[in-house]
Every structure is written in C-alpha cells, then in structure tokens.
Scaffold this motif. Structure first.
Motif, PDB file in Angstrom:
ATOM      1  N   UNK A  71       0.796  -1.227   0.000  1.00 38.11           N
ATOM      2  CA  UNK A  71       0.000   0.000   0.000  1.00 38.11           C
ATOM      3  C   UNK A  71       0.823   1.268   0.000  1.00 38.11           C
ATOM      4  N   UNK A  72       2.156   1.147   0.061  1.00 40.58           N
ATOM      5  CA  UNK A  72       3.003   2.343   0.035  1.00 40.58           C
ATOM      6  C   UNK A  72       2.911   3.064  -1.318  1.00 40.58           C
ATOM      7  N   UNK A  73       2.653   2.301  -2.377  1.00 39.04           N
ATOM      8  CA  UNK A  73       2.382   2.888  -3.690  1.00 39.04           C
ATOM      9  C   UNK A  73       1.227   2.111  -4.308  1.00 39.04           C
ATOM     10  N   UNK A  74       0.791   2.521  -5.486  1.00 41.07           N
ATOM     11  CA  UNK A  74      -0.407   1.948  -6.072  1.00 41.07           C
ATOM     12  C   UNK A  74      -0.099   1.093  -7.287  1.00 41.07           C
ATOM     13  N   UNK A  75      -0.994   0.140  -7.555  1.00 41.66           N
ATOM     14  CA  UNK A  75      -0.890  -0.597  -8.803  1.00 41.66           C
ATOM     15  C   UNK A  75      -1.192   0.376  -9.940  1.00 41.66           C
ATOM     16  N   UNK A  76      -0.648   0.130 -11.137  1.00 36.36           N
ATOM     17  CA  UNK A  76      -0.836   1.075 -12.253  1.00 36.36           C
ATOM     18  C   UNK A  76      -2.291   1.369 -12.578  1.00 36.36           C
ATOM     19  N   UNK A  77      -3.156   0.370 -12.490  1.00 38.93           N
ATOM     20  CA  UNK A  77      -4.567   0.609 -12.820  1.00 38.93           C
ATOM     21  C   UNK A  77      -5.187   1.625 -11.872  1.00 38.93           C
ATOM     22  N   UNK A  78      -4.812   1.580 -10.595  1.00 38.86           N
ATOM     23  CA  UNK A  78      -5.312   2.574  -9.642  1.00 38.86           C
ATOM     24  C   UNK A  78      -4.694   3.939  -9.912  1.00 38.86           C
TER      25      UNK A  78
END
Length: 517
Positions: A437-444
């Motif tokens: 959760x520190x960064x997002x998946x590309x789709x998000x």
C-alpha cells in the motif's frame, strides 16, 4: 523438486551465469491532435512496414509496432527501445503516439484503417490476414495495444543446466521441455502480472458505443471498471468465441503444436458463411477456426524465429523452442516508452522462478481454475475482497500475491550475488511496496490521475502523449544513430521494391501454395 532445481541453479550458475537475453515489441496508435485515430498512411520516413527491422505496423495502418533487437541487459534493451521511440517521434509531424493500451477516440470499424504492406504476395498475405480479423471479430478489438516481452537464456546456460539435471534428451528437446516447464508455471501465476502491471482500467466511450457492458461512467466521454486492472485483457478486449473451445495444450511442445495445427485446419461454420472472397477480393486466408497461428490469443507463446516462407508451427517442430513471448502486458502510460526498468527486471526474476519451481502437468480441472483466477484479477483485481483458488482453497488475492513475492526473495539475492549490486532485490522491492500500500498498482494510478486532472480517458491520454513526445523530441538522437535509422528506412523501402519486383506468381496461386505448405 522445486527446492532441488533452485539448489542446482545456485550451485552451477555462480561460476557461469550467462544472464538473460531479452527484447520487446511495443505497440501504439498514431493519433491526431484531436485525440482521434490517425487516418494517414504509415509515414514514409519510418520506412517500409513490410521490411523494416525495428518499425512496423500491427493490425491497423495507425498501429505502430516498435521492435528491439535481442539484448543482453535491461539497460541495453531500454536504450534501444528509447532510440526507436525518439526516431518515430521526430517523424510523426502533428500526430502523437498514444500511450495507453485502450485506444483513443474512434468512430466505429470504418475509422480504423487496415494496415497496408504493398503489392507483393507477402505483403498482400499480411493484409488479407488482417482483413480476416476484421470480418471475424470487427476492427475495434484490433485497435488495442500492448507490450510483448521476449525472453530466452543463452546456450551456455542450457548446456550446463542440461548436464546439471542429468537429462539425456537432445538439446533441442531438452530446451523445449524446459521452456514449457516455465510456461506451465507462468500460466499458474500470470494473474499476478495483471495485478501488478495491468494499466487499462478505463476507456473512451466510443470504444463501447452500442455495446452492452458493466462498466461505470467516469464522465460523459469515458467509462471505467471500478476494480478492473486490464480492460484490454478482459471481455471487452482480446477475446473471441471461436477460440474459447480450442483447448490449446501448453503441457509440452508436441501437444501444443498438434492442438494449434488442428485449429488451423478445422472449419468454422460462421467463417465459412463469410467466405474467402468478396467482390472478387480476398477477405480472409481461409474459413478455419484460425487463419494462421498468430491469430490465437494467449498470455504467453513459445516462439522460434522463422525462415522465409516458414510457418511458426513448422519452425517449432523442426528446431524447437527458442524463446518465450509474454503477451499480456499493458502499456505503462506513465513511461515514454511504455515499460520501465523495474518492471523488466521483475519479469526476469518472475520468469526464471517459473523455470526453477516445481511444474507438474496441467490437467483440465486446473486449466479451468487458472483461467478463472486470471479473469477474476483482470476484472476485479483491485477489489480487496477478491479471493483466488489456490491449492484447493480460496485465498485473498493480496495474500496470494505476497506469497509469490516472498518466494522470489531468495532468488533475487542469488542473482544479485552473481551480478553484484541489488538490481533484482530493488525490482522486487518496488512490487512489494505496491502490495503493502506504500504505492499503487498502475490501474489505480491511472484512475487517480484522471480524477486529479479532471480529464476523461481521451484528454488525459492526449496530455500524457504530448508530455512523452516533448521529452523524447528534446532528447533527440546522436548523429550516428540518427543516420543509422534514416539508412534503415531507405533500405527497407528499397527491399520492399525488390520483393515486389521479384514476384512471379499470381496471389491466388501464392495463397494456395502457402495453405498447402
């Protein structure tokens, strides 16, 4: 068995680790300044789409495909890809290179021009094949773009690996078996790539005009999947009903080529009703389930470089698997070249572990389960309540993803130990930060970027396209590189002329001979 293969790898590879051989094929639409698919012919400055080694087209005249040579490092491959992009961007005039997998604004099938490859029999065959795709599936599906990642291991690796495993097969059969070993595990885990790299959760409203779907309205011009990772790989993207019953077997080379060959020679009534000609012109190569092998849509393919006039199945059967092609990757719209260094290094790590882990044959029940897992992540991968079938039980998708990344840690350490540095541990860390959760998946990230900008899919895509174009045009090319690309374009055009001048057969006779071969 899994641990023993990893252990064997650690023991022998330390002294002679040959590394990975890699290349990429990156697609993308040419788009006008209004965000509409380009109606112009393939730019002459980019050479011949039939013969240029680095710049061609896929389905549409507007759908560029950029191809790197085989490279021995991620840095070399990405620099090659970036140079091709720089040259292309210099020669697009007022057009831009669309950065997303789902297309720009369209106006139905008629707005998507089918690629032209000249008057030679080879060029006409490529065009007729694409006409066949149009009459079978419509042109809309063919406007979608993606990245294909090609990976192999050097001969030095296979020689030592074969000796280390004590395998008595011929080298051709051994390599093919090992690549299919990798492919089976890829099929078990490919859903993870859709979670980590799926980047097409939204689309322009024109793509689904008159089509029933379950997407959510983003704005007047855009739709999105609330939890989707890749609309490109879902029901609205690459799919067709005729192929759903193929049951192509990925357990070993012989069953793969046999089931694929059967599809190429099995008549399909709906395609027979269309016929092969309309108004005296060929509109498809044949009326079978597949016109040619490349029509089969799959997340991964075993590949072998073909000789002139040779069919892919025959190349595989005669000389075995040479490399694997990962086909499920969306374009990364945040990257000027559609892929990133961390992504490529992670793919290398992921694919090597597929080779080194236990890989039993896949039966029909497991095959169905794997398909379901893949489809679920494509459609609902960002839903925290999504569960996948793992080992006969339901497992939250985040837990299943973390389990795979955890198992990659020792291998990342081994590879970094061979090479020095922390390349693979860093690449793994990037994906672990996404899951934490520190960064997002590309789709998000795509949805968040659209929301933050207040722009729909078309306008946000245009903004990213212009940003990438400005960056790449500013970087430019070294004079000697520029000269080499210009020379390649001229030579490709001359080569197309030579091919056209040398043809002696009528196209109907050429096609008949091709189908008999």
């Amino acid at each position: 068995m899994a641990e023993s293969r990893h252990s064997v790898f650690r023991q022998f590879a330390a002294s002679d680790w040959g590394g990975f051989l890699k290349g990429v094929e990156k697609e993308g639409l040419r788009v006008d300044r209004n965000g509409f698919i380009a109606q112009t012919p393939h730019p002459e400055a980019l050479g011949s789409a039939l013969t240029h080694p680095s710049i061609t087209t896929d389905y549409s005249e507007a759908l560029l495909e950029l191809i790197t040579p085989v490279c021995s490092s991620t840095a070399e491959m990405l620099e090659s890809l970036r140079n091709i992009h720089r040259f292309v961007q210099q020669n697009l005039g007022d057009e831009v290179f669309w950065p997303a997998s789902m297309p720009c604004e369209l106006d139905g099938d008629a707005s998507i021009p089918i690629a032209q490859y000249g008057t030679s029999n080879t060029g006409r065959l490529k065009h007729v094949y694409r006409q066949g795709l149009a009459v079978r599936y419509g042109r809309m599906m063919q406007s979608i773009a993606g990245t294909h990642y090609n990976l192999s291991l050097p001969d030095s690796f296979w020689e030592i690996w074969k000796s280390a495993l004590g395998d008595q097969q011929s080298m051709k059969d051994f390599k093919s078996d090992q690549y299919f070993w990798l492919i089976r595990n890829f099929r078990r885990r490919s859903w993870l790539l859709m979670l980590l790299f799926g980047a097409s959760p939204a689309l322009d409203a024109s793509f689904v005009e008159g089509v029933r779907h379950e997407l959510t309205r983003f704005d007047a011009r855009s739709w999105f999947g609330e939890h989707a990772t890749s609309l490109r790989m879902g029901d609205l993207g690459y799919h067709n009903n005729a192929q759903s019953s193929l049951n192509i077997c990925f357990n070993k080379l012989s069953t793969y080529t046999q089931t694929l060959d059967r599809a190429i020679h099995t008549n399909w009534p709906a395609y027979e009703a269309i016929g092969t000609k309309r108004n005296g012109e060929f509109i498809q190569i044949n009326t079978n389930v597949l016109q040619i092998e490349n029509e089969y849509y799959s997340a991964i393919r075993p590949k072998r470089t073909t000789q002139i006039g040779e069919k892919p199945i025959h190349a595989l059967e005669s000389r075995g698997v040479e490399y694997i092609e990962v086909r499920c990757l969306d374009l990364d719209p945040f990257s000027p070249v559609g892929v990133s260094e961390a992504q490529v290094d992670f793919l290398d790590l992921f694919l090597l572990d597929c080779l080194l882990s236990e890989s039993p044959r896949i039966d029909d029940a497991e095959c169905s389960m794997l398909d379901d897992n893949y489809k679920d992540v494509v459609a609902r991968g960002r839903n925290r309540e999504l569960e996948l079938c793992q080992g006969g039980k339901r497992t939250p998708v985040a837990d299943a993803a973390r389990a795979i990344l955890d198992r990659l840690e020792p291998l990342a350490e081994v590879l970094d130990g061979f090479n020095g540095g922390e390349v693979y541990r860093n690449a793994l860390s990037v994906q672990q930060s996404v899951l934490s959760g520190d960064s997002q998946v590309p789709s998000a990230r795509v949805i968040q970027a659209m929301q933050a900008s207040g722009q729909g899919h078309r306008d946000w895509g245009m903004e990213m396209a212009l940003q990438h174009q400005n960056v790449l045009r500013y970087e430019g090319l070294a004079p000697e590189v520029q000269a080499a690309f210009a020379a390649a374009s001229r030579e490709s055009l001359a080569e197309q002329e030579r091919i056209e001048a040398s043809d002696t057969l009528a196209f109907s006779d050429f096609l008949e001979r091709y189908l008999r071969s």
